[in-house]
Scaffold this active site. Structure first.
Site, PDB file in Angstrom:
ATOM      1  CG  HIS A   1      13.614  14.552 -16.235  1.00 22.32           C
ATOM      2  ND1 HIS A   1      13.296  13.604 -15.304  1.00 22.32           N
ATOM      3  CD2 HIS A   1      12.456  15.091 -16.662  1.00 22.32           C
ATOM      4  CE1 HIS A   1      11.985  13.563 -15.168  1.00 22.32           C
ATOM      5  NE2 HIS A   1      11.450  14.456 -15.980  1.00 22.32           N
TER       6      HIS A   1
ATOM      7  CG  ASP B   1      -1.821   1.112   1.402  1.00 27.66           C
ATOM      8  OD1 ASP B   1      -1.602   2.137   0.724  1.00 27.66           O
ATOM      9  OD2 ASP B   1      -2.763   1.023   2.203  1.00 27.66           O
TER      10      ASP B   1
END
Ligand code: MEV
Length: 438
Positions: free
Chosen positions: A393, A296
């Site tokens: 990036h 989770d």
């Protein structure tokens, strides 16, 4: 505006989509096609996914990637990573490769205690309540024996129940603050079931407790729920190497690199604006492994950020320092993870992820996941203090931009070659595509 709908959950998947198309998309066939294209042709597999949650109408893909070369406590791992952001997996792999030649990552679980609380109101004498609690505690533990039986066999169970007086903060407010060991399970259902039973027994026993006045017999339970704040479910991971083995270049010697790196982390230890982004980068790695292994990630996120603020100021989850001629970089983070229960034996890719990691127990998974966070942070700071983040990036992001322009495979090949030596930007990709197409 869509009309109010009742009985929506009872409609078939196709009828749910029909309703959606009719009321939100002008009956657009493309919408229906988009949703149904993602249905899996394997009906059993599709049904499995449909039944994970409610009102499921399609599947939402995320890339399932792997990052090899992670040497952790002497064992080599290939990490499963589920994340949509470009560069993250490449950065993790690069950091793993760098550190595998420098002794790898060392990781260690420091503690595994989890917490749950019964929050209640009691309008009476607090010393009487303490006496009642002491007398009732064995009954509380007995009341959950059928729930804890199996967990105890595996070495877990209820560790302690403490009565906490919180009346200085809210009038009449008290807690049963309970600690648990859930071994290889994340343990949410186990903890919540125990808490709800504690609450029931506590209220029932109060009703017949002779020393309580009629008024005091009426304990009001507000709620019983586990806490995702787990500052005692902690793992630490570290890398270190002689300073002269750190990267160096024309502009930056290894020694300067080490100093700059330590400064960058120090800034995230004192400046919350930087700390949040710094920790976000750590969570890029952590969430990706957490998702791939069926845990989770919201719970992990909530717990990690609360821990980052535990000293009253939000700060970095990692720490870097120079000890003599050694560079030492570490992370300390709460990770309440499980390797049994939940999705772990249901989702085929989660099962595969755990297999890929050699069927780790929860402690091993905590170590591996903390390492993913440390590696990610190392890669981010490495870029930030050298080339800047955009160079790498944008290179990784190039494919996304090319896809936005619906570039063909040939166009992709040509432009990837072009952008090897030219800076990537959205507008420059647009220019180059236009040139190719005209
Ligand atoms: C981007 O997803 C994460 C970084 O911003 C993290 C950082 O700045 O440390 C690169």
């Amino acid at each position: 505006m869509a009309p109010v709908v009742s009985g929506f959950s009872k409609l078939s998947k196709a009828d749910k989509i029909k309703w959606l198309a009719e009321h939100h998309f002008n009956n657009d066939q493309n919408t229906i096609n988009t949703l149904t294209t993602y249905w899996n042709s394997d009906q059993k597999l599709q049904q499995l996914h449909d039944e994970f949650t409610e009102n499921t109408i399609s599947n939402y893909y995320l890339p399932f990637s792997v990052a090899p070369n992670f040497l952790i406590n002497g064992t080599r791992y290939t990490l499963p990573m589920t994340i949509e952001e470009s560069s993250v997996v490449a950065a993790a792999s690069k950091a793993a490769k760098f550190w595998q030649n420098r002794g790898g990552f060392k990781a260690e679980v420091i503690a595994t205690t989890k917490v749950g609380q019964v929050h209640f109101m009691y309008a009476g004498d607090s010393e009487k309540l303490q006496r009642f609690f002491t007398a009732t505690k064995p009954l509380l533990l007995e009341a959950v024996s059928s729930i804890t039986k199996n967990m105890e066999k595996r070495g877990g169970g209820v560790k302690e129940i403490v009565l906490k007086d919180k009346t200085t903060e809210i009038e009449n407010y008290f807690q049963l603050h309970c600690t648990f060991e859930t071994v290889d399970a994340m343990g949410a259902n186990f903890i919540n079931s125990c808490l709800e039973q504690f609450a029931k027994t506590f209220v029932a026993e109060a009703k017949t407790y002779d020393d309580f006045s009629d008024h005091e017999k009426n304990i009001e339970i507000i709620m019983s729920i586990l806490s995702n704040y787990v500052p005692e479910c902690i793992v630490q991971a570290t890398v270190s190497c002689p300073i002269n083995e750190l990267p160096n270049g024309v502009d930056l010697s290894s020694k300067q690199y080490a100093k700059k790196f330590v400064q960058a982390v120090r800034i995230a230890e004192v400046e919350p604006y930087r700390a949040v982004t710094h920790n976000k980068g750590i969570m890029n790695g952590i969430d990706a492994v957490v998702l791939a292994t069926g845990n989770d990630f919201r719970a992990i996120e909530a717990g990690a950020h609360a821990y980052a603020a535990k000293d009253g100021k939000y700060k970095s989850l990692t720490h870097a320092e120079i000890q003599d001629d050694q560079f030492v970089f570490s992370i300390k983070i709460p990770l309440a993870l499980g390797t049994v229960g939940g999705l772990t034996s249901l989702h085929p890719l989660v099962k595969l992820s755990l297999q890929l990691l050699g069927q780790p127990n929860a402690k091993k998974l905590m170590e591996i996941t903390a390492v993913a966070g440390l590696a990610q942070n190392f890669a981010a700071i490495n870029s930030l203090i050298t080339t800047g983040i955009q160079q790498g990036h944008m290179k990784m992001h190039l494919m996304n931009i090319l896809n936005q322009f619906e570039a063909t495979n040939t166009e992709k090949e040509q432009l990837i070659a072009y952008f090897k030596t030219n800076p990537v930007s959205h507008s420059e990709v647009a220019n180059q595509i236009e040139k190719l197409r005209s």
